[in-house]
Design a protein around this motif. Structure first.
Motif: not given
Length: 183
Positions: A162-183
């Motif tokens: 199975p693919a492992r994932y979790r929600p994360v925030w990712f920092r861009l120059a203008d602030g945080l955006v929602a994302a997922y970290y996937v393995e």
């Protein structure tokens, strides 16, 4: 890295001493003292000679900020010597969605995007399911999605576990955006 000139009053608890130093530098990191106080301690380590490392992470609304970690080096008397890494404030990007659980990108769609690199069809998201195993560890942000054994990529590739994932925030120059970290 920042060389610090904090007061010489000893603090015996490494986590407290490290957090105090981050509070002193909060404005440099674009953080409030409340954000520094909320930063979880990932670990502390005592080095030969008594110096200690304290590593902090960053969470916003209970969700990890990907890559936001800072380590404070303390001498044997808990005086700060150096800081490496980066933490940041909790400001969201004004041009992007505000929460990792908002409907625009589901976990299945995020895993499907990662599987495209392995030549799986774009519609594979609809075939992903949560397996009965592995069991989610208590306190873990990670979840898993699997594919039926018959589903293959264009070149015959299969998802062997199975693919492992979790929600994360990712920092861009203008602030945080929602994302997922996937393995």
């Amino acid at each position: 890295a920042a060389n610090t000139g904090a007061s010489r009053r000893p603090v015996t608890d490494a986590a407290t001493a490290g957090r105090n130093q981050l509070r002193n530098l909060a404005s440099m990191y674009g953080m409030t003292t409340a954000e520094v106080d909320a930063a979880p301690v990932l670990y502390t380590q005592t080095l030969r000679g008594g110096a200690r490392l304290v590593r902090f992470a960053n969470r916003v609304d209970g969700v990890v900020v990907f890559g936001d970690e800072a380590t404070v080096l303390l001498d044997a008397q808990s005086q700060p010597l150096n800081i490496s890494g980066s933490l940041g404030g909790s400001g969201r990007s004004a041009s992007r969605k505000a929460a990792p659980v908002s409907g625009e990108l589901s976990p299945a769609k995020a895993v499907a995007v990662a599987l495209r690199d392995f030549e799986f069809a774009a519609d594979v998201a609809g075939q992903l399911y949560e397996p009965a195993e592995p069991v989610v560890e208590a306190g873990s942000d990670y979840r898993w999605l699997a594919l039926p054994e018959a589903v293959k990529g264009a070149q015959g590739g299969v998802l062997t576990q199975p693919a492992r994932y979790r929600p994360v925030w990712f920092r861009l120059a203008d602030g945080l955006v929602a994302a997922y970290y996937v393995e």
